[in-house]
Design an enzyme around this catalytic site. Structure first.
Site, PDB file in Angstrom:
ATOM      1  N   ARG A  81       0.900  -1.162  -0.085  1.00 58.89           N
ATOM      2  CA  ARG A  81      -0.103   0.002  -0.048  1.00 58.89           C
ATOM      3  C   ARG A  81       0.895   1.259  -0.109  1.00 58.89           C
ATOM      4  O   ARG A  81       1.966   1.340   0.485  1.00 58.89           O
ATOM      5  CB  ARG A  81      -0.855   0.133   1.293  1.00 58.89           C
TER       6      ARG A  81
ATOM      7  N   LYS B  95       4.153 -11.335   9.546  1.00 59.21           N
ATOM      8  CA  LYS B  95       3.650 -11.330   8.176  1.00 59.21           C
ATOM      9  C   LYS B  95       3.728 -12.510   7.439  1.00 59.21           C
ATOM     10  O   LYS B  95       4.995 -12.476   6.960  1.00 59.21           O
ATOM     11  CB  LYS B  95       3.675  -9.975   7.726  1.00 59.21           C
TER      12      LYS B  95
ATOM     13  N   ARG C   7      -1.037  -0.061  14.009  1.00 58.36           N
ATOM     14  CA  ARG C   7       0.172  -0.757  14.657  1.00 58.36           C
ATOM     15  C   ARG C   7      -0.353  -0.768  16.445  1.00 58.36           C
ATOM     16  O   ARG C   7      -1.203  -0.074  16.677  1.00 58.36           O
ATOM     17  CB  ARG C   7       1.219   0.054  14.826  1.00 58.36           C
TER      18      ARG C   7
END
Ligand code: ATP
Length: 277
Positions: A64, A129, A265
């Protein structure tokens, strides 16, 4: 890394795709900058819904807002899917979250446990991730809304892959005792994507919201929302609504946050405690 993996076994992929195979047209390239950039150009030239582009080595994968997605050759799977919605469909609010649900379901079918979703759409295991998702609108054609969905998934990260506060990655090899083949991973993902996109076409994100919430990495946790153009917003994550907007409980009440320019976050205190991301 310059070695390319063996080309994707397309006949094997087709057999694994089963009943969704006729709805997909898969093309494989040895190298490209970004599968989404190439597929977007094909979409502009009229490529049909269900076009898939997978590449062995992606040199400039995108996240992004201009961020990069690093896809080590042979150690990751990078592909994009073009999907055209029925003419007159509403703007696809929450679609990138729906794609996260599809990726998590596919991972579970492959035997992964503990896949969690970070708003809007990262797929995490143990706070690291495993997969990145980028959904971009393609130009309208015959009044039909279209999107290019890009997915990168780590299969086996090389030694020395960056690791630090801004890049906490994990790979399939470390969460499964036997790593599935690339056609197996791609087929599982495409099957679940088609299923989720069908559900989304008929019921919008509301049809997948329960599944998203069931895997929400930050439910009822303290988080910070970072915005390049505004001060950080602190609050407690209360899930998402039927448009995929994040519900953030702040001192001023519950705010509804659209993905746009914002990054979520864990708050500093949560990071020090049992931070899932
Ligand atoms: P946001 O919360 O705003 O979505 P993000 O950091 O998750 O932020 P994305 O655009 O979703 O951003 O993904 C890009 C980011 O993912 C990169 O900035 C980098 O930190 C991380 N990243 C890049 N390649 C990989 C990879 N192979 N595995 C895991 N993480 C990666």
């Amino acid at each position: 890394m310059t070695d390319l993996p063996a080309p994707l076994d397309l006949p094997r992929l087709k057999s694994l795709l089963g009943d969704v195979a006729p709805r997909l047209d898969v093309d494989a390239l040895p190298v490209c900058d970004s599968t989404s950039s190439v597929l977007m150009a094909r979409a502009e030239a009229g490529a049909p819904s269900g076009s898939v582009l997978v590449c062995e080595r992606q040199t400039a994968g995108r996240g992004r807002r201009g961020r990069s997605w690093i896809a080590p050759a042979g150690g990751s799977l990078a592909f994009s899917l073009l999907w055209r919605f029925a003419p007159g469909s509403k703007p696809p609010m929450g679609l990138s979250l729906a794609v996260g649900v599809a990726v998590a379901r596919a991972l579970e079918k492959l035997g992964v446990t503990g896949a969690a979703l970070k708003w809007p759409n990262d797929v995490l295991i143990g706070g690291r991730k495993l997969a990145g998702i980028l959904v971009e609108l393609a130009p309208l054609r015959n009044r039909s809304m279209a999107v290019v969905i890009g997915i990168g998934i780590n299969l086996l990260l090389p030694e020395g892959f960056p690791d630090g506060p801004d890049m906490r990655a994990c790979d399939l090899a470390s969460v499964l005792s036997a790593t599935p083949s690339r056609p197996e991973v791609l087929a599982a993902l495409l099957r679940e994507l088609v299923r989720a996109l069908d559900a989304f076409q008929s019921g919008g994100f509301a049809a997948l919201r329960g599944d998203w919430l069931a895997r929400h990495a930050h439910q009822d946790r303290a988080v910070r929302l970072l915005d390049e153009h505004a001060p950080a917003l602190e609050g407690v994550c209360r899930g998402v609504d039927e448009d995929g907007a994040l519900l953030l409980e702040t001192e001023a009440g519950v705010c509804r946050i659209l993905a746009g320019e914002v990054s979520l976050r864990p708050s500093e205190s949560a990071r020090d405690a049992d931070d899932p991301a």
